[in-house]
Design a protein around this motif. Structure first.
Motif, short mmCIF file in Angstrom:
data_model
loop_
_atom_site.label_atom_id
_atom_site.label_comp_id
_atom_site.label_asym_id
_atom_site.label_seq_id
_atom_site.Cartn_x
_atom_site.Cartn_y
_atom_site.Cartn_z
N CYS A 108 0.86 -1.19 0.00
CA CYS A 108 0.00 0.00 0.00
C CYS A 108 0.89 1.24 0.00
CB CYS A 108 -0.88 -0.03 1.24
SG CYS A 108 -1.69 1.53 1.64
N THR A 109 0.54 2.18 -0.87
CA THR A 109 1.33 3.41 -0.97
C THR A 109 0.59 4.61 -0.37
OG1 THR A 109 0.35 3.77 -3.15
CG2 THR A 109 2.50 2.70 -3.10
N CYS A 110 -0.60 4.37 0.18
CA CYS A 110 -1.42 5.50 0.65
C CYS A 110 -0.75 6.24 1.82
CB CYS A 110 -2.77 4.99 1.14
SG CYS A 110 -3.74 4.19 -0.15
N TYR A 124 -9.34 2.35 6.72
CA TYR A 124 -8.72 2.11 5.42
C TYR A 124 -9.68 1.35 4.50
CZ TYR A 124 -5.40 0.64 1.89
OH TYR A 124 -4.76 0.43 0.70
N THR A 127 -7.99 0.61 -0.62
CA THR A 127 -7.62 1.25 -1.89
C THR A 127 -6.61 0.44 -2.72
OG1 THR A 127 -7.77 3.27 -0.56
CG2 THR A 127 -6.94 3.51 -2.83
N CYS A 128 -5.59 -0.08 -2.10
CA CYS A 128 -4.50 -0.72 -2.86
C CYS A 128 -4.65 -2.23 -2.99
CB CYS A 128 -3.15 -0.40 -2.20
SG CYS A 128 -2.79 1.35 -2.17
ZN LIG Z 1 -3.29 1.94 0.02
#
Ligand SMILES: [Zn+2]
Length: 277
Positions: A108-110, A124, A127-128
């Motif tokens: 995850c890059t968030c 969370y 998203t990823c």
């Molecule tokens: Zn993420």
């Protein structure tokens, strides 16, 4: 019911405060009642916040308050030589590897602010999850895929076993941080399994963490951990009604010791009526 082993798990990220003393005193009292031994396990994976003086303070506090422990380091240097979480890094990494092999991990890059904007109350939203970002990429954290609903059974000390689902704020919780180190949930679970802990005394604020760790244990077949009994105790609050925190410098034990309070006078402050006055 008798228990084998419980633990104190302070972290050297600030001077211990009254809330820590309350938790450790409760641990010692219940250990004595149950005939359990106590392990001192210092959670020092967070090297950024850890300081030598805080590590020293843990030993000084335990000694000052005559809180017993039978296993673990006797002093700061023994801790650093033989008991630091760094020395068990391979255990945490093996565990992460197993989760990867089971296909349960995604990168995850968030950023924190992206998560706050995407979800509600910093939940969370996953998203990823399907973005297939490489786990080897720099500056990613690793998250556990918690899409599978698991019936979590929590044994609370002195109560009937209760059933839960993973709380929303723990959905896809972090198992490896952006700096490449295993997260608190992983270190805590693996350490408790490694040392054979069967009774965990911790604050109510960590109940969601307990559920996350039970979820992870069930996914990975760490069955002994599923039989752990937990005691989630109420938190001591400051005069403003907030949880005591190390970073805020709230009422550290060292402050009272330096003021010349003796052991009994400090213990008396743990009475919520007397606290802070
Ligand atoms: Zn993420």
């Amino acid at each position: 019911m008798a228990f084998k082993k419980t633990r104190y798990a302070p972290s050297p990220s600030g001077f211990l405060h009254l809330g820590n003393l309350y938790s450790m005193t409760l641990t010692a009292t219940i250990a004595k009642k149950e005939g359990a031994s106590i392990l001192l396990r210092i959670d020092d994976m967070d090297k950024v916040r850890a300081k030598k003086e805080y590590l020293q303070d843990i030993f000084e506090s335990l000694t000052f308050f005559e809180l017993p422990w039978q296993e673990g380091p006797r002093d700061a240097s023994e801790h650093e030589d033989r008991f630091s979480q760094t020395s068990r890094l391979y255990l945490y990494e093996n565990f992460l590897e197993e989760l990867i092999n089971k296909g349960l991990v995604f990168a995850c890059t968030c950023s924190r602010s992206e998560i706050e904007h995407a979800g509600t109350h910093a939940v969370y939203p996953g998203t990823c999850k399907n973005r297939n970002i490489s786990l080897r990429e720099k500056n990613v954290c690793w998250r556990l895929n918690t899409s599978e609903p698991i019936d979590i059974q929590l044994k609370e000390y002195g109560k009937k076993t209760e059933r839960f689902l993973l709380p929303e704020n723990m959905h896809h919780f972090i198992i490896r941080r952006k700096d490449g180190l295993p997260s608190y949930q992983v270190c805590s679970l693996i350490d408790d399994v490694h040392f054979g802990i069967d009774l965990i005394v911790r604050g109510k604020d960590l109940k969601d963490s307990s559920l996350a760790q039970l979820y992870m244990a069930q996914l990975s077949g760490l069955n002994d951990f599923l039989n752990t009994t937990f005691l989630h105790h109420p938190l001591l609050l400051n005069k403003e009604g907030h949880k005591l925190s190390k970073s805020a410098g709230d009422t550290s034990l060292q402050y009272y010791r330096n003021m010349g309070y003796n052991k009994e006078a400090i213990f008396a402050l743990l009475n919520p009526e007397g606290f802070g006055s």
